[in-house]
Design an enzyme around this catalytic site. Sequence first.
Site, PDB file in Angstrom:
ATOM      1  N   CYS A 181      -4.298  -1.534  -1.389  1.00 37.05           N
ATOM      2  CA  CYS A 181      -5.573  -0.820  -1.385  1.00 37.05           C
ATOM      3  C   CYS A 181      -6.532  -1.612  -0.519  1.00 37.05           C
ATOM      4  O   CYS A 181      -6.981  -2.693  -0.901  1.00 37.05           O
ATOM      5  CB  CYS A 181      -6.122  -0.672  -2.800  1.00 37.05           C
ATOM      6  N   GLU A 224      -5.107   5.482   2.761  1.00 37.70           N
ATOM      7  CA  GLU A 224      -3.938   4.716   3.173  1.00 37.70           C
ATOM      8  C   GLU A 224      -3.467   5.228   4.529  1.00 37.70           C
ATOM      9  O   GLU A 224      -3.477   6.429   4.783  1.00 37.70           O
ATOM     10  CB  GLU A 224      -2.822   4.832   2.139  1.00 37.70           C
TER      11      GLU A 224
END
Length: 271
Positions: free
Chosen positions: A2, A114
């Site tokens: 993350c 992402e």
Amino acid sequence: MCGRYAASRGPEDLAGVFEIEKWEPEEVLAPDYNVAPTKEVYAVLDRPLKDADGPKPVRQLRKLKWGLVPSWSKTPEGGARMINARAETVHEKPSYRRAFSTRRCIIPADGYYEWVTAKDERELEVEGRKKRQRKQPYFVLPADGSVFAMAGLYEFWRDRTLPDDHPLAWWVTCSVITTEAETTPLAVPPAEGPHTLADIHPRMPLMLTPDRWDSWLDPARTDPDELRELLAPPPTGLMRAYPVSTAVSNVRNNGPELLKELEGPEEGTLF
């Protein structure tokens, strides 16, 4: 992993979701659609109030810096590299194990970004070739639009170069726990591109479902084996992902337009 996420909900909204008992108006953060490491972020934690009569934990919404600095660190310089802690080893790594034992938090988000790591790109990285296509970013979020409750840790660090009464004498920092990305189909697969989170990236933030919030935040729970049970991945089929503009790749870009769903990957990007 993350490395970037979106957080647009304000304290009033989060207070209702997490049953917050205490938050400070001066710690209000503006909506952030491109949260990057070292930024200040919201975190939910259970901790006694500083001037309270007893040790009873109070659920608080606090403003922390993303990038954990261990209490024993001589300088805060490594914080920017410690934005993620792996669920598989968080209980044993020196930088995280003390926080894992008693200083756990929830970092609320709308979802996370992402950048796809496709097969062709992996081959380029292995070969050491520098020229590669732009990565296509995806926004990953709960399919029902609920808050993405990321499992996190927080830590206190004392800057010994400053006097006790200096406002920057104490740093409170945090890290997001990550786990293996899901290999099951997304709840709402995109028309084109990856159909599982693992197709996008092999890691993902560990999302805590509401039934785990109280146990995760309880500072009285310190047994590592019991705590590790809370690191189990959430049920599958809860997430969706869709392509967004490559503008999110620049941390200076920030606004709700970054969350706009594209019909498909941008031209010239992977996938």
